[in-house]
Design an enzyme around this catalytic site. Structure first.
Site, PDB file in Angstrom:
ATOM      1  N   LYS A  22     116.932 144.381  60.202  1.00 58.87           N
ATOM      2  CA  LYS A  22     116.079 143.734  61.115  1.00 58.87           C
ATOM      3  C   LYS A  22     116.439 143.659  62.502  1.00 58.87           C
ATOM      4  O   LYS A  22     115.861 143.774  63.603  1.00 58.87           O
ATOM      5  CB  LYS A  22     115.609 142.249  60.603  1.00 58.87           C
ATOM      6  CG  LYS A  22     114.902 141.479  61.787  1.00 58.87           C
ATOM      7  CD  LYS A  22     114.437 140.140  61.134  1.00 58.87           C
ATOM      8  CE  LYS A  22     115.649 139.157  61.270  1.00 58.87           C
ATOM      9  NZ  LYS A  22     115.841 138.475  62.398  1.00 58.87           N
ATOM     10  N   ASN A  23     117.847 143.149  62.730  1.00 56.05           N
ATOM     11  CA  ASN A  23     118.410 142.943  63.976  1.00 56.05           C
ATOM     12  C   ASN A  23     118.796 144.001  64.827  1.00 56.05           C
ATOM     13  O   ASN A  23     119.174 143.860  65.994  1.00 56.05           O
ATOM     14  CB  ASN A  23     119.611 141.865  64.120  1.00 56.05           C
ATOM     15  CG  ASN A  23     118.959 140.489  63.553  1.00 56.05           C
ATOM     16  OD1 ASN A  23     117.957 140.228  63.431  1.00 56.05           O
ATOM     17  ND2 ASN A  23     120.048 139.334  63.417  1.00 56.05           N
ATOM     18  N   ARG A  96     111.631 134.537  68.635  1.00 54.76           N
ATOM     19  CA  ARG A  96     112.632 134.197  69.647  1.00 54.76           C
ATOM     20  C   ARG A  96     113.050 135.717  70.098  1.00 54.76           C
ATOM     21  O   ARG A  96     113.211 135.689  71.465  1.00 54.76           O
ATOM     22  CB  ARG A  96     113.723 133.495  69.304  1.00 54.76           C
ATOM     23  CG  ARG A  96     114.313 132.919  70.494  1.00 54.76           C
ATOM     24  CD  ARG A  96     115.591 132.186  70.201  1.00 54.76           C
ATOM     25  NE  ARG A  96     116.162 131.775  71.350  1.00 54.76           N
ATOM     26  CZ  ARG A  96     117.387 132.553  71.793  1.00 54.76           C
ATOM     27  NH1 ARG A  96     117.332 133.808  71.205  1.00 54.76           N
ATOM     28  NH2 ARG A  96     117.981 132.405  72.817  1.00 54.76           N
ATOM     29  N   CYS A 120     113.936 126.433  68.611  1.00 60.94           N
ATOM     30  CA  CYS A 120     113.485 126.668  67.190  1.00 60.94           C
ATOM     31  C   CYS A 120     114.279 126.027  66.189  1.00 60.94           C
ATOM     32  O   CYS A 120     115.111 124.986  66.573  1.00 60.94           O
ATOM     33  CB  CYS A 120     113.946 128.273  67.094  1.00 60.94           C
ATOM     34  SG  CYS A 120     115.505 128.897  66.593  1.00 60.94           S
ATOM     35  N   ARG A 125     118.727 127.448  71.632  1.00 61.56           N
ATOM     36  CA  ARG A 125     118.656 128.719  71.629  1.00 61.56           C
ATOM     37  C   ARG A 125     118.122 129.051  73.155  1.00 61.56           C
ATOM     38  O   ARG A 125     117.246 129.803  73.385  1.00 61.56           O
ATOM     39  CB  ARG A 125     117.807 129.434  70.641  1.00 61.56           C
ATOM     40  CG  ARG A 125     118.525 129.065  69.543  1.00 61.56           C
ATOM     41  CD  ARG A 125     117.992 130.182  68.265  1.00 61.56           C
ATOM     42  NE  ARG A 125     118.535 131.481  68.139  1.00 61.56           N
ATOM     43  CZ  ARG A 125     118.347 132.029  67.022  1.00 61.56           C
ATOM     44  NH1 ARG A 125     117.372 131.814  66.079  1.00 61.56           N
ATOM     45  NH2 ARG A 125     118.928 133.260  66.833  1.00 61.56           N
ATOM     46  N   PRO A 126     119.160 128.890  74.487  1.00 58.24           N
ATOM     47  CA  PRO A 126     118.468 129.220  75.686  1.00 58.24           C
ATOM     48  C   PRO A 126     118.620 130.722  75.714  1.00 58.24           C
ATOM     49  O   PRO A 126     119.283 131.376  75.160  1.00 58.24           O
ATOM     50  CB  PRO A 126     119.383 128.504  76.591  1.00 58.24           C
ATOM     51  CG  PRO A 126     120.566 128.452  75.678  1.00 58.24           C
ATOM     52  CD  PRO A 126     120.230 128.272  74.139  1.00 58.24           C
ATOM     53  N   ILE A 127     118.159 131.066  77.038  1.00 60.87           N
ATOM     54  CA  ILE A 127     118.248 132.770  77.384  1.00 60.87           C
ATOM     55  C   ILE A 127     118.746 132.791  78.817  1.00 60.87           C
ATOM     56  O   ILE A 127     118.696 133.651  79.535  1.00 60.87           O
ATOM     57  CB  ILE A 127     117.059 133.589  77.122  1.00 60.87           C
ATOM     58  CG1 ILE A 127     115.845 133.024  78.026  1.00 60.87           C
ATOM     59  CG2 ILE A 127     116.778 133.842  75.706  1.00 60.87           C
ATOM     60  CD1 ILE A 127     114.709 134.094  78.338  1.00 60.87           C
ATOM     61  N   ASP A 128     119.563 131.777  79.334  1.00 63.00           N
ATOM     62  CA  ASP A 128     120.143 131.700  80.526  1.00 63.00           C
ATOM     63  C   ASP A 128     120.940 132.710  81.008  1.00 63.00           C
ATOM     64  O   ASP A 128     121.268 133.151  81.913  1.00 63.00           O
ATOM     65  CB  ASP A 128     120.678 130.262  80.839  1.00 63.00           C
ATOM     66  CG  ASP A 128     121.942 130.067  79.754  1.00 63.00           C
ATOM     67  OD1 ASP A 128     121.630 130.110  78.700  1.00 63.00           O
ATOM     68  OD2 ASP A 128     122.830 129.586  80.089  1.00 63.00           O
ATOM     69  N   LEU A 129     121.841 133.307  79.739  1.00 61.17           N
ATOM     70  CA  LEU A 129     122.786 134.391  80.345  1.00 61.17           C
ATOM     71  C   LEU A 129     122.134 135.728  80.382  1.00 61.17           C
ATOM     72  O   LEU A 129     122.477 136.554  81.004  1.00 61.17           O
ATOM     73  CB  LEU A 129     123.588 134.376  79.027  1.00 61.17           C
ATOM     74  CG  LEU A 129     124.719 133.336  78.777  1.00 61.17           C
ATOM     75  CD1 LEU A 129     125.307 133.352  77.453  1.00 61.17           C
ATOM     76  CD2 LEU A 129     125.571 132.700  80.130  1.00 61.17           C
ATOM     77  N   ASP A 308     124.700 134.098  60.021  1.00 56.23           N
ATOM     78  CA  ASP A 308     123.403 134.350  59.338  1.00 56.23           C
ATOM     79  C   ASP A 308     123.688 134.313  57.950  1.00 56.23           C
ATOM     80  O   ASP A 308     122.852 134.319  56.910  1.00 56.23           O
ATOM     81  CB  ASP A 308     122.986 135.779  59.607  1.00 56.23           C
ATOM     82  CG  ASP A 308     122.109 135.650  61.051  1.00 56.23           C
ATOM     83  OD1 ASP A 308     121.801 134.389  61.587  1.00 56.23           O
ATOM     84  OD2 ASP A 308     121.645 136.341  61.447  1.00 56.23           O
ATOM     85  N   ILE A 330     128.303 128.416  65.822  1.00 55.83           N
ATOM     86  CA  ILE A 330     127.555 129.252  66.709  1.00 55.83           C
ATOM     87  C   ILE A 330     126.382 128.524  67.041  1.00 55.83           C
ATOM     88  O   ILE A 330     125.868 128.560  68.157  1.00 55.83           O
ATOM     89  CB  ILE A 330     127.251 130.731  65.901  1.00 55.83           C
ATOM     90  CG1 ILE A 330     128.298 131.425  65.603  1.00 55.83           C
ATOM     91  CG2 ILE A 330     126.490 131.382  66.892  1.00 55.83           C
ATOM     92  CD1 ILE A 330     129.296 131.757  66.543  1.00 55.83           C
ATOM     93  N   ARG A 400     109.858 136.722  57.363  1.00 58.18           N
ATOM     94  CA  ARG A 400     110.228 137.234  58.890  1.00 58.18           C
ATOM     95  C   ARG A 400     111.251 138.324  58.416  1.00 58.18           C
ATOM     96  O   ARG A 400     111.343 139.148  59.501  1.00 58.18           O
ATOM     97  CB  ARG A 400     110.799 135.903  59.366  1.00 58.18           C
ATOM     98  CG  ARG A 400     109.679 135.262  59.904  1.00 58.18           C
ATOM     99  CD  ARG A 400     110.187 134.305  61.053  1.00 58.18           C
ATOM    100  NE  ARG A 400     111.285 134.977  61.872  1.00 58.18           N
ATOM    101  CZ  ARG A 400     112.363 134.479  62.287  1.00 58.18           C
ATOM    102  NH1 ARG A 400     112.830 133.046  61.740  1.00 58.18           N
ATOM    103  NH2 ARG A 400     113.397 135.070  62.858  1.00 58.18           N
TER     104      ARG A 400
END
Ligand code: UD1
Length: 433
Positions: A22-23, A96, A120, A125-129, A308, A330, A400
């Site tokens: 999936k990933n 996400r 979530c 779980r930011p996306i600043d990077l 995971d 993590i 999912r």
């Protein structure tokens, strides 16, 4: 809302096959945005997150088609018709990983409007990077009304050093860099096999990338990419989950169609915990177990023990003799499965980012609730060894990311019934397998 009724106590015996990752599939589908030609992907798993990404691409005007083949199915994506570079909140909120379209949309269309994914269950779980890296490549990004509005004439190569290792952040910027003007040097990149998988697809599309799958990635930007056909790698988290299913039930399971070179940390830990692991070849591994003993884990970026797999490993630890210390490094708040395992009889104490599991505990059937994807797998694994009949509710979390999970387990001897109707009387459950 679907739920599983699971009767525990059966050792799993036989061969179970792993689906595509999936990933890897999620960023690979996003990569199709980068070209006007057709991108054909094989081994895409049939799971809800993939369906969400299909809807997302289709909502932007792309054509996404599943073509059935005699030997294999393939997903064909054509983004020539991409007309509306907007990732709407209604779609993004459920997944996400939608932030993966940000980089490719700016690179291809010069403009993107992507809903902020929000929090979530397993932390902020930011996306600043992602944002900082794209800005370094020349994008102008503003945040308004819950959306990121990004613009760039043409992205330019940059030197990016990630403050923190991020998997989708590395993938997002990689997809932006392949069409940028000039060279990009990315340091402290994620080394996950899914990054290498994406880079292999991008290279097949004409991108010039060196070092993907290592901490340092170099990209020489090109002006256009072309179509390609690519087969996605097997899902290492699904494979690891099956290895634990074999070990926790005291079974004898062959996990086939996997990539054993991606399973090093998980196999080593299972051996330490007393399971017998035999690698039968590059794509199959046999697991057997009778007595399990405690072994500590500490989640790390690849090639360390994957976050995971933490929840599933915790289910195993409840059955191991002794005290296992489980550290989650993590994500904050990734112990949602603990309370549910405790309700089944597990002895687990949480202190910040560490959990202490005392085993072996006698697990008894209970009604439990899934809170996220991997927590769901943990509860199913616990139910497979619990006495009596457990009910695992809200399995939509599981759907999912795991393809036909219960069917695959039933095929090797598990007793699982999916109930689609919450109000269906329990007596109506007929156990298959
Ligand atoms: C990916 C995987 C997910 C896995 C995770 C860690 C996909 C679709 N999902 O998620 O299954 O659990 O890697 O292996 O591939 N962070 C920031 N700023 C950012 C990005 C991340 O602070 O801009 C932090 C996160 O909060 C987290 C850490 O970095 O603490 C790692 O997150 P990241 O690797 O980005 O996870 P995902 O890529 O979202």
């Amino acid at each position: 809302m679907d739920k599983f009724v699971i009767r525990g106590g059966n050792p799993l015996v036989g061969t179970i096959r792993v689906s595509g990752a999936k990933n890897s599939a999620l960023p690979s589908m996003a990569a199709a945005i980068l070209t006007e030609d057709e991108v054909t992907l094989e081994n895409i798993p049939n799971v809800r997150d993939i369906e969400t990404e299909r809807l997302l691409l289709a909502s932007m005007g792309a054509e996404v088609e599943l073509r059935k083949g005699e030997l294999k199915d393939r997903t064909v994506i054509n983004c020539r018709t991409l007309s509306d570079p907007v990732a709407r909140y209604e779609i993004v909120k459920t997944m996400r990983a939608s932030s993966l379209v940000l980089g490719p949309l700016i690179a291809r269309a010069g403009v993107a409007r992507v809903a902020m994914p929000g929090g979530c269950a397993i932390g902020g779980r930011p996306i600043d990077l992602h944002i900082r890296g794209l800005e370094k490549m020349g994008a102008v990004i503003v945040q308004e009304h819950g959306y990121l509005e990004a613009r760039a004439e043409r992205l330019r190569g940059a030197h990016i050093v990630f403050d923190k290792i991020t998997v989708t952040g590395t993938e997002d910027l990689l997809m932006a860099a392949v069409l940028a003007e000039g060279d990009t040097l990315m340091e402290n990149c994620a080394r996950e096999p899914e990054v290498a998988d994406l880079a292999a697809l991008l290279s097949a599309m004409g991108a010039q990338i060196e070092g993907a799958g290592t901490a340092t990635v170099r990209v020489r930007g090109v002006t256009t990419l072309h179509g390609a056909r690519y087969r996605i790698n097997p899902d290492r988290i699904e494979a690891g989950t099956f290895l634990i299913a074999g070990a926790i039930t005291g079974g004898d399971l062959i996990v086939a169609n996997c990539n054993t070179s991606h399973l090093g940390a998980v196999m080593a830990k299972l051996e330490e915990a007393g399971a017998r692991i035999d690698v039968l070849g590059p794509d199959s591994v046999r697991v057997r177990a009778s007595e399990l003993r405690a072994a500590d884990i500490s989640t790390e970026e690849y090639p360390g023990f994957p976050t995971d797999m933490q929840a599933q490993y915790m289910a195993l630890a409840t059955q191991a003799e002794g005290v296992s210390l489980i550290r989650e490094n993590i994500f904050e708040n990734r112990f949602m499965h603990v309370q549910e395992l405790v309700r089944m009889g597990a002895n687990i104490k949480v202190d910040g980012s560490a959990a202490t599991v005392r085993g072996p505990a006698r697990l008894t059937s209970a009604a439990v609730m899934c809170s996220d994807l991997r927590a769901s797998a943990s509860l199913v694994l616990a139910a497979l060894v619990a006495e009596g009949e457990s009910i695992v509710d809200r399995v939509y979390h599981m759907d999912r990311g795991y393809e036909r999970f219960e069917e695959k387990l039933i095929g090797v001897g598990a007793q699982i019934q999916r109930l689609g109707n919450v109000f269906a009387p329990k007596e109506s459950a007929v156990f298959a397998g």
